[in-house]
Each structure stands twice: as structure tokens, then as C-alpha cells.
Design a protein around this motif. Structure first.
Motif, mmCIF file in Angstrom:
data_model
loop_
_atom_site.group_PDB
_atom_site.id
_atom_site.type_symbol
_atom_site.label_atom_id
_atom_site.label_comp_id
_atom_site.label_asym_id
_atom_site.label_seq_id
_atom_site.Cartn_x
_atom_site.Cartn_y
_atom_site.Cartn_z
ATOM 1 N N LEU A 12 0.845 -1.197 0.000
ATOM 2 C CA LEU A 12 0.000 0.000 0.000
ATOM 3 C C LEU A 12 0.876 1.240 0.000
ATOM 4 C CD1 LEU A 12 -2.720 -0.830 2.685
ATOM 5 C CD2 LEU A 12 -3.170 -0.275 0.304
ATOM 6 N N GLN A 13 0.431 2.264 -0.663
ATOM 7 C CA GLN A 13 1.124 3.541 -0.565
ATOM 8 C C GLN A 13 0.875 4.134 0.820
ATOM 9 O OE1 GLN A 13 -0.205 6.067 -3.778
ATOM 10 N NE2 GLN A 13 1.418 5.344 -5.136
ATOM 11 N N ARG A 14 1.873 4.808 1.334
ATOM 12 C CA ARG A 14 1.706 5.477 2.624
ATOM 13 C C ARG A 14 0.614 6.544 2.505
ATOM 14 N NH1 ARG A 14 5.983 6.284 6.406
ATOM 15 N NH2 ARG A 14 7.500 6.108 4.723
ATOM 16 N N GLU A 15 -0.301 6.534 3.458
ATOM 17 C CA GLU A 15 -1.383 7.520 3.443
ATOM 18 C C GLU A 15 -0.843 8.914 3.727
ATOM 19 O OE1 GLU A 15 -5.541 5.706 4.854
ATOM 20 O OE2 GLU A 15 -4.004 5.683 6.402
ATOM 21 N N ARG A 16 -1.415 9.903 3.069
ATOM 22 C CA ARG A 16 -1.057 11.294 3.324
ATOM 23 C C ARG A 16 -2.292 12.015 3.842
ATOM 24 N NH1 ARG A 16 2.973 13.900 -0.918
ATOM 25 N NH2 ARG A 16 3.668 14.744 1.061
ATOM 26 N N ALA A 17 -2.126 12.716 4.923
ATOM 27 C CA ALA A 17 -3.247 13.418 5.544
ATOM 28 C C ALA A 17 -3.335 14.834 5.002
ATOM 29 C CB ALA A 17 -3.077 13.452 7.059
ATOM 30 N N ARG A 18 -4.463 15.169 4.433
ATOM 31 C CA ARG A 18 -4.671 16.519 3.909
ATOM 32 C C ARG A 18 -4.674 17.547 5.044
ATOM 33 N NH1 ARG A 18 -9.601 17.180 2.643
ATOM 34 N NH2 ARG A 18 -10.286 15.290 3.714
ATOM 35 N N TYR A 19 -4.135 18.711 4.758
ATOM 36 C CA TYR A 19 -4.227 19.835 5.686
ATOM 37 C C TYR A 19 -5.568 20.508 5.435
ATOM 38 C CZ TYR A 19 -3.496 24.504 7.618
ATOM 39 O OH TYR A 19 -3.633 25.684 8.309
ATOM 40 N N PHE A 192 -15.245 10.284 8.649
ATOM 41 C CA PHE A 192 -14.037 11.050 8.967
ATOM 42 C C PHE A 192 -12.904 10.478 8.133
ATOM 43 C CE2 PHE A 192 -10.647 12.849 11.558
ATOM 44 C CZ PHE A 192 -11.216 14.009 12.081
ATOM 45 N N ASP A 193 -12.119 11.337 7.518
ATOM 46 C CA ASP A 193 -11.013 10.888 6.678
ATOM 47 C C ASP A 193 -10.056 10.032 7.514
ATOM 48 O OD1 ASP A 193 -8.693 10.619 5.158
ATOM 49 O OD2 ASP A 193 -8.867 12.597 4.267
ATOM 50 N N PRO A 194 -9.909 8.743 7.184
ATOM 51 C CA PRO A 194 -9.037 7.878 7.985
ATOM 52 C C PRO A 194 -7.592 8.378 8.050
ATOM 53 C CG PRO A 194 -10.390 6.565 6.493
ATOM 54 C CD PRO A 194 -10.558 8.004 6.098
ATOM 55 N N ALA A 195 -7.109 8.997 6.981
ATOM 56 C CA ALA A 195 -5.725 9.481 6.963
ATOM 57 C C ALA A 195 -5.537 10.621 7.962
ATOM 58 C CB ALA A 195 -5.341 9.943 5.556
ATOM 59 N N ILE A 196 -6.533 11.495 8.089
ATOM 60 C CA ILE A 196 -6.447 12.593 9.050
ATOM 61 C C ILE A 196 -6.464 12.040 10.471
ATOM 62 C CG2 ILE A 196 -7.638 14.624 9.963
ATOM 63 C CD1 ILE A 196 -8.563 15.245 7.131
ATOM 64 N N LYS A 197 -7.334 11.080 10.706
ATOM 65 C CA LYS A 197 -7.409 10.471 12.034
ATOM 66 C C LYS A 197 -6.104 9.751 12.371
ATOM 67 C CE LYS A 197 -10.396 7.605 14.895
ATOM 68 N NZ LYS A 197 -11.618 6.792 14.948
ATOM 69 N N THR A 198 -5.565 9.007 11.410
ATOM 70 C CA THR A 198 -4.321 8.283 11.647
ATOM 71 C C THR A 198 -3.166 9.240 11.908
ATOM 72 O OG1 THR A 198 -5.058 6.422 10.271
ATOM 73 C CG2 THR A 198 -2.692 6.621 10.663
ATOM 74 N N SER A 199 -3.160 10.390 11.224
ATOM 75 C CA SER A 199 -2.069 11.354 11.418
ATOM 76 C C SER A 199 -2.074 11.912 12.837
ATOM 77 C CB SER A 199 -2.172 12.498 10.400
ATOM 78 O OG SER A 199 -3.306 13.313 10.646
#
Length: 318
Positions: A12-19, A192-199
Motif C-alpha cells: 500500500l502507498q503510505r497515506e497522506r493526511a490533507r491539511y 471522517f477521513d481515515p488518513a487525518i485520524k491516523t495522522s
């Protein structure tokens, strides 16, 4: 989030969290941010013990009986993502760098330094990436926390400014992390955006692990607290998209369940979930796991009566 490691050949590509923040962190007391913003409806009742305001604090006149209504009237996803990213990412960074007001209305540094360094957080922990439309997309980054000694050294340096009250300061930082972890896991009642939560969880785990390590190495006092929190609580949820992806890429459901039950760290779950499976060689032969369950794997059962090691040949003693 780039504070989480991935294997050399990730599937998997590393998730990137949007600002997605709509406003800059205000530098006020960390735990009372929802009161200052008039958003106590987003804080569950069992967490409100953390949010008692100071006298004359903005929001101190807020009705103490303001109900937690997220489960009935969830905050729209973009609004909730922006609010929690400001509070639990940038607010938490500012707290650990000693930039926020304390309960007495003071700071570890002067107000001008705090203002300047809070603004700098948005340069150091946000990066712009060119997108296909000719514009830029902003993402969170934790690279500065990992690639330089400046950040951890600054955290410890500011901590020592507390002087004789250093243990109380550590206990307060512990409460901030505890509150953030519980809020992240309990207060989100909508998509909720999972990438934002994970960040946010990744930052929390990094700070928690850093403090635990510093305490073990006697760099800071233990302050009689344990920096162990369930940052991975909602990561790799049963039936969630990440589990479904893993099951369609060679993982057995019993292996996924074992990761959940044995590995409680977010970083460990993240690393394992990105590993390749079913390619042969070091990854093992590809098998059909469609009849397996989370209780056990039936694809890798061995019939002792017919099993023969593949390397056996005449004269082999192995």
C-alpha cells in the motif's frame, strides 16, 4: 503519515493526511479549546472533567449542562476534520513545545515567542505538493519531528523551564495525551477521513513513546504516570476497508485477528498491514484462505502422513 514506518516493499502507498484547518491554533489552554470555540457539544460527558475552565477564561460561562449531541446531530465531516486537526494536531504540538497558556494564564515562554513559533508550526509541519490541476495540495508532515534532533531537544528544554514543577508539567502533558486519545476514539460520530485520524494518532503515539523512552533513560522524571495509550484503537477495524484490502491480498483472517489482539501499537499495526503476502519465497506460498476464519487458518494445515520437506533427497540428514 510519514511518522509511521513501512516495509521495504509495501503493498500500500503510505497515506497522506490533507491539511484541512480553517484557522490557526490560538495558543490558549489546550484542554479548554472546545469551550473557547463554543463546541462543547463535541466533548462526551466522561471527558469533561478535563475541560474545566479558568476563571474569566473565554467560554467559562458556557452552560455546563451543554449536552454531547454528536451522536444525534453529528458535526458535518469537513467541519469536524478541521476542528480536530487544529486542536489535536497543532494544539498538541504547541503544548509539547511549551507555547500554550497554562491554567494560571502564563506560559513557559513569552507571548511573542509563542506567537512566532505557533506560526512556524504551519511551515514546519505542512507541505505543499503540486497536483494534477496545476495547483498545490497541502498535507501534514511529521518529518521535522523525526529527521532532526531539534524537536525532541526543544521539548525537553521547554519542559525543564517548569523548574520545581516539572513533575506537575509532565502529569499535565499526560492528561493532554489521554484526553486526545479518548476524544479521537470516542467523539467522532460521523464519516471522517481515515488518513487525518491516523495522522493525529501517529503524532500522539510518537509523543507518548518519546516521553516513555525519555523517562526510562532518566532524561525526564517519571512523574508516576505511564504514557501508554490506545492510539491504534480504530486502526485495522474488523470489517473495515484496510482489513478487506489485506484479505484480498493474501492475508488470512486469523492473521489479521492476531495482529489486532497481539500488536497494540499503531506503528506496528501500520507496518504489518503494509507487508506483502502470498508471493512465495520469504512471504510463503500463496494459499486460498476463503475457508479460514479469525479463529484459525485451514489453508496451512499439514497432513503428517503425506508431508515431505521439499529439500529432502537421498543422503540428506536434515
Amino acid at each position: 503519515m510519514d511518522t509511521l514506518l513501512v516495509p521495504p516493499d509495501p503493498t500500500l502507498q503510505r497515506e497522506r493526511a490533507r491539511y484541512v484547518c480553517k484557522e490557526q491554533w490560538d495558543g490558549g489552554t489546550f484542554l479548554t479549546y472546545a469551550r473557547r470555540q463554543g463546541r462543547m457539544r463535541t466533548v462526551p460527558e466522561r471527558l469533561r472533567q478535563y475541560t474545566v475552565p479558568r476563571k474569566n477564561d473565554p467560554g467559562s460561562n458556557l452552560n455546563e449542562d451543554d449536552e454531547f449531541t454528536e451522536h444525534i446531530f453529528p458535526t458535518p465531516q469537513p467541519e469536524q476534520e478541521a476542528f480536530l486537526q487544529t486542536w489535536l494536531f497543532f494544539g498538541l504540538l504547541a503544548e509539547f513545545f511549551g507555547l500554550n497558556e497554562n491554567d494560571a494564564g502564563g506560559r513557559l515562554v513569552d507571548a511573542k515567542t509563542a506567537e512566532t513559533e505557533i506560526a512556524a508550526l504551519y511551515e514546519d509541519y505542512v507541505e505543499e505538493v503540486d497536483n494534477r490541476n496545476g495547483g498545490v495540495t497541502k498535507y501534514l508532515t511529521g518529518a521535522r519531528m523525526l529527521q532532526a534532533k531539534d524537536a525532541p531537544v526543544l521539548i525537553v528544554t521547554r519542559l525543564r523551564l517548569a523548574g520545581p514543577a516539572i513533575e506537575q508539567r509532565i502529569q499535565y502533558l499526560h492528561r493532554c495525551l489521554s484526553f486526545s486519545c479518548f476524544l479521537l476514539n470516542a467523539a467522532i460520530q460521523t464519516e471522517f477521513d481515515p488518513a487525518i485520524k491516523t495522522s493525529i494518532a501517529a503524532l500522539g503515539e510518537l509523543l507518548s513513546t518519546g516521553f516513555a523512552t525519555a523517562s526510562t533513560l532518566k532524561r525526564v522524571p517519571s512523574a508516576r504516570v505511564s504514557f501508554s495509550f490506545a492510539w491504534a484503537d480504530r486502526y485495522l477495524e474488523e470489517g473495515g476497508p484496510l482489513e478487506r484490502y489485506m484479505l484480498t491480498h493474501g492475508w488470512c483472517s486469523s492473521e489479521v485477528e492476531k495482529i489486532r489482539s497481539v500488536n497494540q501499537g499503531l506503528g506496528t499495526r501500520h507496518y504489518l498491514s503494509h507487508m506483502a503476502k502470498g508471493k512465495g519465497g520469504l512471504h510463503g506460498p500463496q494459499r486460498d484462505h476463503s475457508f479460514c476464519s479469525k479463529e484459525g487458518c485451514v489453508a496451512f494445515q499439514i497432513d503428517a502422513a503425506t508431508y515431505r520437506p521439499s529439500h529432502v533427497q537421498q543422503g540428506c540428514l536434515g
